[in-house]
Every structure is written in C-alpha cells, then in structure tokens.
Design an enzyme around this catalytic site. Structure first.
Site, PDB file in Angstrom:
ATOM      1  N   HIS A  27      -0.047  45.410  70.427  1.00 21.82           N
ATOM      2  CA  HIS A  27       0.225  46.330  69.302  1.00 21.82           C
ATOM      3  C   HIS A  27      -1.095  46.922  68.819  1.00 21.82           C
ATOM      4  O   HIS A  27      -1.854  46.261  68.105  1.00 21.82           O
ATOM      5  CB  HIS A  27       0.900  45.569  68.144  1.00 21.82           C
ATOM      6  N   HIS A  38      -3.175  50.787  67.481  1.00 20.87           N
ATOM      7  CA  HIS A  38      -3.196  52.218  67.166  1.00 20.87           C
ATOM      8  C   HIS A  38      -4.508  52.808  67.665  1.00 20.87           C
ATOM      9  O   HIS A  38      -5.578  52.436  67.182  1.00 20.87           O
ATOM     10  CB  HIS A  38      -3.075  52.437  65.650  1.00 20.87           C
ATOM     11  N   LYS A  96       9.772  52.084  69.596  1.00 22.80           N
ATOM     12  CA  LYS A  96       9.399  51.542  68.297  1.00 22.80           C
ATOM     13  C   LYS A  96      10.304  52.051  67.194  1.00 22.80           C
ATOM     14  O   LYS A  96      10.519  53.257  67.055  1.00 22.80           O
ATOM     15  CB  LYS A  96       7.943  51.964  67.993  1.00 22.80           C
ATOM     16  N   HIS A 141       8.877  47.668  63.162  1.00 24.25           N
ATOM     17  CA  HIS A 141       8.163  47.482  61.887  1.00 24.25           C
ATOM     18  C   HIS A 141       9.235  47.002  60.913  1.00 24.25           C
ATOM     19  O   HIS A 141      10.054  47.796  60.448  1.00 24.25           O
ATOM     20  CB  HIS A 141       7.510  48.782  61.406  1.00 24.25           C
ATOM     21  N   HIS A 176       3.778  42.486  63.922  1.00 24.40           N
ATOM     22  CA  HIS A 176       2.865  42.080  62.842  1.00 24.40           C
ATOM     23  C   HIS A 176       3.564  41.298  61.735  1.00 24.40           C
ATOM     24  O   HIS A 176       3.613  41.730  60.596  1.00 24.40           O
ATOM     25  CB  HIS A 176       2.088  43.267  62.280  1.00 24.40           C
ATOM     26  N   ASP A 209      -2.621  45.103  65.793  1.00 23.46           N
ATOM     27  CA  ASP A 209      -2.341  46.142  64.800  1.00 23.46           C
ATOM     28  C   ASP A 209      -3.640  46.740  64.270  1.00 23.46           C
ATOM     29  O   ASP A 209      -3.740  47.082  63.098  1.00 23.46           O
ATOM     30  CB  ASP A 209      -1.461  45.620  63.656  1.00 23.46           C
TER      31      ASP A 209
HETATM   32  N1  LIG Z   1      -0.316  48.459  59.761  1.00 23.23           N
HETATM   33  C1  LIG Z   1      -0.700  49.430  58.959  1.00 23.23           C
HETATM   34  O1  LIG Z   1      -0.979  49.169  57.789  1.00 23.23           O
HETATM   35  N2  LIG Z   1      -0.803  50.713  59.376  1.00 23.23           N
HETATM   36  C2  LIG Z   1      -0.447  51.240  60.669  1.00 23.23           C
HETATM   37  C3  LIG Z   1       1.021  51.412  60.825  1.00 23.23           C
HETATM   38  C4  LIG Z   1       1.786  50.127  61.048  1.00 23.23           C
HETATM   39  O2  LIG Z   1       1.530  49.419  62.024  1.00 23.23           O
HETATM   40  O3  LIG Z   1       2.675  49.803  60.255  1.00 23.23           O
HETATM   41  C5  LIG Z   1      -1.158  52.586  60.850  1.00 23.23           C
HETATM   42  O4  LIG Z   1      -0.756  53.345  61.740  1.00 23.23           O
HETATM   43  O5  LIG Z   1      -2.125  52.864  60.116  1.00 23.23           O
HETATM   44 ZN   LIG Z   2       0.760  48.957  63.689  1.00 19.30          ZN
HETATM   45 ZN   LIG Z   3       3.915  48.600  61.364  1.00 18.98          ZN
END
Ligand SMILES: NC(=O)N[C@@H](CC(=O)O)C(=O)O
Ligand SMILES: [Zn+2]
Ligand SMILES: [Zn+2]
Length: 344
Positions: free
Chosen positions: A13, A15, A98, A135, A173, A246
């Site tokens: 996971h 970003h 997702k 999520h 998460h 995450d």
């Molecule tokens: N975890 C977070 O607080 N933010 C994530 C989005 C997510 O995973 O929910 C993001 O894309 O910034």
């Molecule tokens: Zn995330």
């Molecule tokens: Zn998330």
C-alpha cells in the site's frame, strides 16, 4: 541481534503521486522493495486498465531500481462497470481494486457513495479473483472520527464479506483492535495491511504538547490500547497481516496549514521503522513473514527470490526531503533511526 537478512520485502500500500513527484517517490520506494501496490487516488483517479497502463509507464519512466515492479490498482467509482473489472484482470498489470468511501480520505471525492452502487462490480471481482482493497471508514458527520473504522467494520464490512464469501479483501492501514479482531476471526480471504506509523505512534504523539501535523493521517492515530493490538497482530506471525506503508507524501506547506492534509511520509525508511517495532517486541524473527512472505501468499504471487540485510546502525533523518519541486517532511524528521539497509 545486529544484522538481519530477509527475503526482499514488498509494500502492499503506497502513494507515489504523479507528475514531477515520481522523480523522488519512485526511487525512494524502489530502493529495496521488490513490488508495491500503487494506490490510484490521483486527480483524476486511475479508473480503468488503460489509465493504469499509462500510470504504470510514467512510474517506469521515473527510473525505479531494476528489482522493482509496480502493481497497479483501479479506483472504484459509482460508475465502474463489471466490464472494467474484466478488462483490468485481462491487462495483467492490475492486481486489485480500491474502495474509497466518497469523502473518507485524501482524493476520495470520486469514490463510491453507497456500496450498493457497485454490487455488479464486486460480484465480478469475486468471479475473476480480483482482490478488493478497502479504506475502511464511514463518513457520516454524526460518527466520531475515532469511531469511523469500527463502525465501518460493523455496518459495511461484515455484511459485505458475508455476501461475497469468495471475495479476497484487504482492510487497508488498520488502526484499531476492532479491526485486528475482525480480521483474525474472518475467513482466509480477509487480510489487513498495517503501517509503520500506526505501530510506532498513538494519538498522544500527535496531540500532546502541541499539534504535530506530520502525524496526521487517515484513519487517524488511535489510543495506545489500539496501537498495542496492532503491534501484537503484526508481530504474531499470522499470515493475515502484512506490510503496507501507506507512505502518503504531501508538500510541507500543505501539512503545516490551518487545514492540513492527511498522510505521512515513510518511504525513506519504511523497513527500518518496522524493524524498530519488531525489535522492541523481541520479534525480529517475525519481520520476514510480515514484510516479505504474507503479502505474496495472500495475492497468490511468488516470494521475491533475493534478499536484503538490515544492520543495527543509527542514522539521522533529514528535516525535509525533495518531493518533486517541493519538499516533504518525513516521519522522524530531524531525529534518528536505529536500523539501516546494507548497501543503501
Ligand atoms: N492515509 C492518508 O492519510 N492519506 C492518503 C490516503 C489514504 O490512504 O487514505 C493520501 O493519499 O494522502
Ligand atoms: Zn493510503
Ligand atoms: Zn486510506
């Protein structure tokens, strides 16, 4: 123990964002991770196989290490079709879809407004063996932000897994004992990722002595009893729990703001931060299962065939790191980390 060799880990996971951000996020995540499940919450989101293929190309153009493969994910909306799922499966590059409840988190405004709107889509996912990543938070304004994960599990997730018993589901998460207990009691088709920051921190770290925006992420850090349940789950060796950082970078100014964005950056030191948690629990022998074995087993993929070595060696985390043409404040900024990956 001062050295630990494990099979090359994966991040289930993360970003990476897009555009100029890829120039820093891609090298960071690919330093030692073999694969990463790449979250699709771009603006606009990655909604079909074609967009996933384009995003995959942009990631590969950012020069990841040779051992790295990005695993693409589709973002479900109210308009996703069963055919989108079949096309994604046929693409060979999309490994999951997702579910962002609309409004639950960063870039979730195009998300699903009612789980009933995607019945055909979820049925197709179950049929073709496409994992559903979730999520798991409700968004009703009358539900307290600290209760949103627990309420999601009771009102949305339990009925969903009962209705689709063969659907593979990853509750992403997780932040509560409620989530740990649910995942443990559910079938082998249900698993969860756990972040390093939810293992290392609780809401006191974010709120005592002043508000620390770089700890603000969603689902929000909970009380320490929940943190303890997460640590116990991650270090238990159970196949149901695996590594998902995450890592979610936002520019410094967007976090240090009157209305700061949710997301913490950990890709600079992910396995090192997890190693601290496992060491404190005297469970370093369980780190390989969590980081390198349980994820591939759940996704039906082979374990990476090479290894990395962690060594006990303290280093200083910079105050800021480059993030495209901006900067990001990483977790532990200006402090130290006790482990290092050899050869880094
Ligand atoms: N975890 C977070 O607080 N933010 C994530 C989005 C997510 O995973 O929910 C993001 O894309 O910034
Ligand atoms: Zn995330
Ligand atoms: Zn998330």
């Amino acid at each position: 123990m001062t050295e630990l060799t494990i099979k090359r880990p994966d991040d289930w996971h993360v970003h990476l964002r897009d555009g100029e951000s890829l120039a820093t996020t891609v090298p960071d995540i690919s330093r030692y991770f073999g694969r990463a499940i790449v979250m699709p919450n771009l603006v606009p989101p990655v909604m079909n196989a074609e967009q996933a293929a384009e995003y995959h190309s942009r990631i590969m153009a950012a020069n990841p290490a040779a051992h790295f493969t990005p695993l693409m994910v589709l973002y479900l909306t109210d308009n996703t079709t069963a055919q989108d799922i079949r096309d994604a499966k046929a693409s060979g590059i999309v490994y999951a879809c997702k579910l962002y409840p609309a409004g639950a988190t960063t870039n979730s405004s195009s998300g699903v407004t009612d789980i009933n709107n995607i019945e055909q889509v979820v049925a197709a996912m179950q049929e073709v063996g496409m994992p559903l990543l979730i999520h798991g938070e409700v968004t009703h304004s009358d539900i307290d932000i600290f209760d949103r994960e627990a309420v999601f599990i009771d009102t949305i997730l339990k009925p969903l897994v009962a209705k689709y018993p063969d659907l593979k589901v990853v509750l992403e998460h997780i932040t509560t004992k409620n989530a740990v207990d649910f995942v443990k009691s559910a079938s082998d088709n249900i698993a969860a990722t756990i972040t390093a920051h939810h293992l290392l921190y609780n809401r006191n770290h974010m709120l005592v002595g002043g508000i620390r925006p770089h700890y603000f992420c969603l689902p929000v850090l909970k009380r320490n009893t929940h943190q303890a349940a997460l640590v116990a789950a991650a270090t238990s060796g159970s196949k149901k729990f695996f590594l998902g950082t995450d890592s979610a970078p936002h520019p410094k100014h967007a976090k240090e703001s009157a209305c700061g964005c949710a997301g913490s950056y950990t890709a600079h030191a992910a396995i090192e931060l997890y190693a601290e948690v496992f060491e404190a629990e005297d469970a370093l022998d369980k780190l390989e299962a969590f980081a390198s074995l349980n994820g591939p087993a759940f996704y039906g993929l082979p374990v990476n065939n090479d290894e990395i070595t962690l060594e006990k060696s303290t280093w200083d985390v910079p105050e800021t790191m480059a993030f495209g043409s901006d900067v990001v404040v990483p977790i532990r900024a200006g402090e130290q980390i006790a482990w290092k990956v050899k050869g880094e």
